[in-house]
Design an enzyme around this catalytic site. Structure first.
Site, PDB file in Angstrom:
ATOM      1  N   PRO A   9      -5.485   2.080   5.753  1.00  0.00           N
ATOM      2  CA  PRO A   9      -5.614   3.270   6.576  1.00  0.00           C
ATOM      3  C   PRO A   9      -4.440   4.244   6.465  1.00  0.00           C
ATOM      4  CG  PRO A   9      -5.143   1.341   7.931  1.00  0.00           C
ATOM      5  CD  PRO A   9      -5.476   0.843   6.552  1.00  0.00           C
ATOM      6  N   ASN A  10      -4.815   5.501   6.497  1.00  0.00           N
ATOM      7  CA  ASN A  10      -3.888   6.642   6.514  1.00  0.00           C
ATOM      8  C   ASN A  10      -3.190   6.906   5.185  1.00  0.00           C
ATOM      9  OD1 ASN A  10      -4.288   7.280   9.345  1.00  0.00           O
ATOM     10  ND2 ASN A  10      -3.252   5.347   9.750  1.00  0.00           N
ATOM     11  N   ARG A  17       1.451  13.192   5.620  1.00  0.00           N
ATOM     12  CA  ARG A  17       1.848  12.160   6.574  1.00  0.00           C
ATOM     13  C   ARG A  17       3.331  11.798   6.423  1.00  0.00           C
ATOM     14  NH1 ARG A  17       0.378   5.821   5.751  1.00  0.00           N
ATOM     15  NH2 ARG A  17       1.077   5.252   7.839  1.00  0.00           N
ATOM     16  N   TYR A  22       7.164   8.758   3.443  1.00  0.00           N
ATOM     17  CA  TYR A  22       6.232   8.423   2.350  1.00  0.00           C
ATOM     18  C   TYR A  22       6.274   9.382   1.164  1.00  0.00           C
ATOM     19  CZ  TYR A  22       4.403   5.296   5.903  1.00  0.00           C
ATOM     20  OH  TYR A  22       4.284   4.316   6.845  1.00  0.00           O
ATOM     21  N   ASN A  73      -2.206  -2.561  -0.653  1.00  0.00           N
ATOM     22  CA  ASN A  73      -1.336  -2.007   0.386  1.00  0.00           C
ATOM     23  C   ASN A  73      -2.212  -1.912   1.631  1.00  0.00           C
ATOM     24  OD1 ASN A  73       0.203  -0.581   2.153  1.00  0.00           O
ATOM     25  ND2 ASN A  73       0.861   0.990   0.697  1.00  0.00           N
ATOM     26  N   ALA A  76      -1.216  -0.254   7.905  1.00  0.00           N
ATOM     27  CA  ALA A  76      -0.942  -0.797   9.244  1.00  0.00           C
ATOM     28  C   ALA A  76      -1.565  -2.182   9.450  1.00  0.00           C
ATOM     29  CB  ALA A  76      -1.435   0.173  10.307  1.00  0.00           C
ATOM     30  N   HIS A  79       0.359  -5.646   9.437  1.00  0.00           N
ATOM     31  CA  HIS A  79       1.081  -6.212  10.578  1.00  0.00           C
ATOM     32  C   HIS A  79       0.161  -6.781  11.642  1.00  0.00           C
ATOM     33  CE1 HIS A  79       4.036  -3.903   8.441  1.00  0.00           C
ATOM     34  NE2 HIS A  79       3.421  -2.764   8.735  1.00  0.00           N
ATOM     35  N   ASP A  86      -7.235 -14.000   5.641  1.00  0.00           N
ATOM     36  CA  ASP A  86      -8.257 -15.023   5.394  1.00  0.00           C
ATOM     37  C   ASP A  86      -9.142 -14.665   4.205  1.00  0.00           C
ATOM     38  OD1 ASP A  86      -7.349 -16.572   7.460  1.00  0.00           O
ATOM     39  OD2 ASP A  86      -8.939 -16.045   8.865  1.00  0.00           O
ATOM     40  N   GLU A  97       1.211  -7.665  -2.974  1.00  0.00           N
ATOM     41  CA  GLU A  97       1.247  -6.733  -1.835  1.00  0.00           C
ATOM     42  C   GLU A  97       2.244  -5.611  -2.152  1.00  0.00           C
ATOM     43  OE1 GLU A  97       2.837  -8.809   1.542  1.00  0.00           O
ATOM     44  OE2 GLU A  97       2.610  -7.100   2.911  1.00  0.00           O
ATOM     45  N   HIS A  99       4.129  -1.957  -0.549  1.00  0.00           N
ATOM     46  CA  HIS A  99       4.379  -0.953   0.498  1.00  0.00           C
ATOM     47  C   HIS A  99       5.261   0.134  -0.087  1.00  0.00           C
ATOM     48  CE1 HIS A  99       2.558  -3.493   3.456  1.00  0.00           C
ATOM     49  NE2 HIS A  99       3.228  -4.492   2.933  1.00  0.00           N
ATOM     50  N   LEU A 100       4.877   1.373   0.175  1.00  0.00           N
ATOM     51  CA  LEU A 100       5.668   2.503  -0.323  1.00  0.00           C
ATOM     52  C   LEU A 100       7.058   2.491   0.303  1.00  0.00           C
ATOM     53  CD1 LEU A 100       2.827   5.136   0.075  1.00  0.00           C
ATOM     54  CD2 LEU A 100       3.825   4.444  -2.116  1.00  0.00           C
ATOM     55  N   SER A 101       7.103   2.248   1.608  1.00  0.00           N
ATOM     56  CA  SER A 101       8.374   2.241   2.337  1.00  0.00           C
ATOM     57  C   SER A 101       8.911   0.803   2.405  1.00  0.00           C
ATOM     58  CB  SER A 101       8.167   2.788   3.749  1.00  0.00           C
ATOM     59  OG  SER A 101       7.317   1.932   4.490  1.00  0.00           O
ATOM     60  N   ARG A 106      12.468  -0.799   8.848  1.00  0.00           N
ATOM     61  CA  ARG A 106      11.888   0.174   9.774  1.00  0.00           C
ATOM     62  C   ARG A 106      11.755  -0.468  11.166  1.00  0.00           C
ATOM     63  NH1 ARG A 106       6.789   2.868   7.140  1.00  0.00           N
ATOM     64  NH2 ARG A 106       7.061   4.167   9.018  1.00  0.00           N
ATOM     65  N   ARG A 110       7.087  -3.726  12.057  1.00  0.00           N
ATOM     66  CA  ARG A 110       6.674  -3.659  10.652  1.00  0.00           C
ATOM     67  C   ARG A 110       7.305  -4.778   9.828  1.00  0.00           C
ATOM     68  NH1 ARG A 110       4.121   1.483  10.225  1.00  0.00           N
ATOM     69  NH2 ARG A 110       5.032   2.898  11.749  1.00  0.00           N
TER      70      ARG A 110
HETATM   71  C1  DQA Z   1       2.944   1.063   4.562  1.00  0.00           C
HETATM   72  C2  DQA Z   1       3.857   0.551   5.668  1.00  0.00           C
HETATM   73  C3  DQA Z   1       3.071   0.227   6.930  1.00  0.00           C
HETATM   74  O1  DQA Z   1       3.931  -0.250   7.941  1.00  0.00           O
HETATM   75  C4  DQA Z   1       2.378   1.476   7.449  1.00  0.00           C
HETATM   76  O2  DQA Z   1       1.580   1.174   8.568  1.00  0.00           O
HETATM   77  C5  DQA Z   1       1.613   2.190   6.392  1.00  0.00           C
HETATM   78  C6  DQA Z   1       2.125   2.263   5.025  1.00  0.00           C
HETATM   79  C7  DQA Z   1       3.739   1.512   3.319  1.00  0.00           C
HETATM   80  O3  DQA Z   1       3.118   1.696   2.281  1.00  0.00           O
HETATM   81  O4  DQA Z   1       4.958   1.703   3.400  1.00  0.00           O
HETATM   82  O5  DQA Z   1       0.580   2.796   6.691  1.00  0.00           O
HETATM   83  O6  DQA Z   1       2.083   0.020   4.169  1.00  0.00           O
END
Ligand code: DQA
Length: 151
Positions: A9-10, A17, A22, A73, A76, A79, A86, A97, A99-101, A106, A110
């Site tokens: 998501p997002n 964003r 990001y 990725n 959210a 977490h 599962d 896995e 994550h950009l950040s 943070r 997270r």
């Molecule tokens: C994220 C980090 C997550 O905590 C956050 O909710 C995201 C992006 C990242 O790519 O850094 O939506 O997965």
């Protein structure tokens, strides 16, 4: 080698964003980056994004028998989602896995990833390049598995 790249998501809002977290590049830019990295690594990638947890679960289940590995990725849902953990355990495909950040630097909430328990590795804080690193790590792992099966 066929790799499924899943974004949660997002992530479709990249560019708009929280650019200070990001970056300024868009989701379309990310797709282009991943496609170029896949071409260099001689892998075929299918890239998907959804804002819905159950859709991620469906796509992970459908990857069984159709893809050699997964890059995810979960955004959210990282977490919160035991369902995604599962699903990854159920199909047991090699998964990395991303994550950009850097989620470990943070907010405290997270800091924990449910999904990591089903992943070979987590790449975090590397921006777009994290997807390229994940692809190379996954490719090396899958090639190693194939060689071991030939012996
Ligand atoms: C994220 C980090 C997550 O905590 C956050 O909710 C995201 C992006 C990242 O790519 O850094 O939506 O997965």
């Amino acid at each position: 080698m066929k790799i499924l790249v899943l974004n949660g998501p997002n992530l479709n809002m990249l560019g708009l964003r929280e650019p200070e977290v990001y970056g300024a590049q868009s989701y379309a830019d990310l797709e282009q980056f991943i496609q170029a990295a896949a071409l260099d690594a001689d892998c075929a990638v299918e890239i998907r994004q959804t804002n819905h947890e159950g859709v991620l679960v469906d796509w992970i289940q459908q990857a069984y028998g159709a893809f050699d590995g997964i890059i995810i990725n979960p955004a959210a849902y990282t977490h919160t989602s035991v369902a995604i953990l599962d699903a990854l355990k159920a199909v047991s495909l090699p998964t990395v896995e991303v994550h950009l950040s850097d989620i470990s630097r943070r907010e405290a909430f997270r800091g924990h990833s449910y999904v990591s328990a089903a992943c070979l590795q987590t790449v975090k804080g590397q921006g777009f390049d994290g997807y390229r690193q994940a692809l190379l790590a996954l490719r090396a792992h899958i090639m190693g598995m194939r060689e071991a099966n030939l012996q």
